[in-house]
Write a protein that holds these residues in place. Structure first.
Motif, short mmCIF file in Angstrom:
data_model
loop_
_atom_site.label_atom_id
_atom_site.label_comp_id
_atom_site.label_asym_id
_atom_site.label_seq_id
_atom_site.Cartn_x
_atom_site.Cartn_y
_atom_site.Cartn_z
N ARG A 146 0.82 -1.20 0.00
CA ARG A 146 0.00 0.00 0.00
C ARG A 146 0.87 1.26 0.00
O ARG A 146 2.02 1.22 0.49
CB ARG A 146 -0.92 0.01 1.23
CG ARG A 146 -1.98 -1.09 1.22
CD ARG A 146 -2.69 -1.14 2.56
NE ARG A 146 -1.72 -1.44 3.63
CZ ARG A 146 -1.90 -1.07 4.90
NH1 ARG A 146 -2.96 -0.37 5.26
NH2 ARG A 146 -0.97 -1.39 5.81
N TYR A 147 0.34 2.32 -0.57
CA TYR A 147 1.10 3.57 -0.54
C TYR A 147 0.17 4.76 -0.41
O TYR A 147 -1.02 4.68 -0.75
CB TYR A 147 2.02 3.69 -1.77
CG TYR A 147 1.34 4.01 -3.08
CD1 TYR A 147 0.47 3.09 -3.70
CD2 TYR A 147 1.56 5.22 -3.73
CE1 TYR A 147 -0.13 3.37 -4.91
CE2 TYR A 147 0.97 5.52 -4.94
CZ TYR A 147 0.12 4.59 -5.53
OH TYR A 147 -0.48 4.89 -6.74
N VAL A 148 0.73 5.84 0.13
CA VAL A 148 0.02 7.11 0.30
C VAL A 148 0.67 8.14 -0.61
O VAL A 148 1.90 8.24 -0.66
CB VAL A 148 0.10 7.58 1.77
CG1 VAL A 148 -0.40 9.02 1.93
CG2 VAL A 148 -0.71 6.64 2.67
N GLN A 149 -0.15 8.88 -1.34
CA GLN A 149 0.35 9.96 -2.19
C GLN A 149 0.30 11.27 -1.40
O GLN A 149 -0.76 11.64 -0.86
CB GLN A 149 -0.52 10.10 -3.45
CG GLN A 149 -0.34 8.99 -4.47
CD GLN A 149 0.73 9.30 -5.51
OE1 GLN A 149 1.58 10.16 -5.29
NE2 GLN A 149 0.68 8.59 -6.65
N VAL A 150 1.44 11.94 -1.32
CA VAL A 150 1.48 13.29 -0.72
C VAL A 150 2.03 14.23 -1.79
O VAL A 150 3.24 14.47 -1.87
CB VAL A 150 2.35 13.33 0.55
CG1 VAL A 150 2.31 14.73 1.20
CG2 VAL A 150 1.85 12.29 1.57
#
Ligand SMILES: NC(=O)c1ccc[n+]([C@@H]2O[C@H](COP(=O)([O-])OP(=O)(O)OC[C@H]3O[C@@H](n4cnc5c(N)ncnc54)[C@H](O)[C@@H]3O)[C@@H](O)[C@H]2O)c1
Ligand SMILES: O=C(O)C(=O)C[C@@H](O)[C@H](O)[C@H](O)COP(=O)(O)O
Ligand SMILES: [Zn+2]
Length: 364
Positions: free
Chosen positions: A123-127
């Motif tokens: 999983r990854y978070v976009q900032v």
């Protein structure tokens, strides 16, 4: 002031938070996603120097080792992918952990693809820290790297689990990068929302200085993208509308060697102007429409012709050949997104090569 756009993709649904001061909430927003208080941040040196400390402060007790890559489009390639994947493995990033992409679209695309393939998917978070990344690349799950054959030719559809679009971090963007992002903002109005284009003609010049207007511009664009992605996540149809201007743009980026001669968003703006000119010449829309598009780009101080690109460009024939690697090609036939008017784009393969060559030559 702060807005949430939900992307309802079933068990892969996620929220895009748009607003001010979101870095301060990063820990509260990301902690519920974690199995352990640790994330793996992949960023690049310019963003890290400006915003990594602020982001880490917002994470609170969440540990956040970071990899700092070299800024620029050239990083979005095999070498950059190898560097990210090997670093994540060195860090023992587990299948249940979360990776954070802190940067513009180059970082978002590269890290998203690394997350798609690491341990067969983490999983990854976009900032997103550029206007372009906030309105476009951080949403919708297109991840990719470039190869010598062309743009975004190796990648995956891999949706983030959260997007934090803090418009305050756009204050440190230089004008050229801000305007490059605006190329994708204006694209939304041209492809499917004439009222938004009207609003941009009035408010576009104020976005750089007015955070409240910036929030609205970003929110509106993100909502438009989310609506299209939910209808056609893997671009079997409608999602190609988001590619308005890109058949031209990607060929121009390849022709300029993915260098800072031409930024992606600058190529999008030129590509949109060419697509509207081509539409008018084919009798699909009135000549007023390409003139209005070009007038707005000029009003924003943006490039709108091939001749605005510094240095030499290959011939129109070579550019047309470069378009042949475009992912929208079906049975060897190029497909373009053209328009019946502002806000009325559509996908077509019925575009005579001579007409394409004509607009390229007249823009050079
Ligand atoms: N996946 C998608 O749906 C999608 C959509 C649009 C574009 N893209 C891709 O995105 C890329 C372009 O993204 P981009 O325009 O963000 O370029 P970028 O990531 O190269 O960032 C542009 C420049 O801004 C600097 N920067 C980033 N954040 C900053 C900040 N807050 N303050 C100061 N400087 C900052 C960077 O160091 C860089 O020099 C292209 O590769 C394009 O193909 C992908
Ligand atoms: O999200 C999409 O779909 C888009 O087309 C958004 C574009 O702005 C973006 O540049 C995308 O990466 C281009 O898609 P590609 O499939 O042509 O690589
Ligand atoms: Zn784009």
């Amino acid at each position: 002031m702060n807005e949430t756009v939900h992307v309802p993709l079933g068990d892969r649904a996620y929220d895009v938070l748009v607003g001010r001061g979101l870095f301060a909430e990063a820990g509260a927003r990301i902690a519920p996603l974690l199995r352990r208080p640790r994330v793996f941040v992949v960023t690049e040196t310019r963003v890290a120097d400006l915003h990594l400390a602020g982001f880490r402060a917002g994470l609170g007790d969440i540990d956040a080792p970071a990899l700092r890559l070299t800024p620029g489009e050239a990083t979005k390639g095999w070498a950059g992918l190898t560097e990210v994947v090997e670093w994540l493995l060195d860090q023992r990033c587990e299948r249940g952990d979360v990776v954070v992409a802190l940067g513009g679209g180059v970082i978002g695309d590269l890290v998203g693809f690394a997350a798609a393939i690491l341990r067969r998917g983490v999983r990854y978070v976009q900032v997103p820290t550029t206007l372009l990344a906030q309105v476009d690349s951080s949403v919708g799950g297109k991840t990719a790297i470039n190869t010598r054959h062309g743009k975004n030719l190796v990648g995956a559809f891999h949706q983030p689990v959260l997007v934090l679009a803090d418009v305050d971090v756009l204050d440190t963007l230089d004008t050229r990068d801000f305007l490059a992002g605006y190329g994708e903002v204006a694209k939304y109005g041209m492809l499917g929302d004439a009222a938004y284009f009207d609003w941009l003609e009035v408010n576009g010049p104020k976005l750089a200085s007015d955070p409240a207007l910036r929030v609205e511009a970003v929110r509106h664009a993100v909502q438009m993208k989310a609506d299209i992605v939910v209808r056609d996540e893997t671009e079997q149809g409608d999602r190609a509308l988001l590619n308005l201007g890109h058949t031209f743009c990607h060929a121009l980026e390849a022709a300029t060697g993915y260098s800072d001669r031409l930024l992606h968003g600058e190529g999008v703006a030129i590509g949109c102007a060419l697509a509207f000119e081509l539409s008018a010449r084919m009798g699909l829309c009135s000549q007023e429409d390409p003139s209005r598009v070009r007038a707005h780009l000029a009003d924003m101080g943006m490039r709108r012709d091939l001749r605005d690109i510094p240095g030499d460009l290959p011939s129109a024939e070579v550019l047309l050949d470069l378009m042949g690697q475009d992912k929208k090609v079906v049975d060897g036939k190029l497909r373009f997104i053209l328009a019946r008017g502002i806000g009325q784009a559509f996908v077509t393969a019925a575009v005579p090569a001579e007409a394409v060559l004509g607009v390229l030559r007249d823009s050079a």
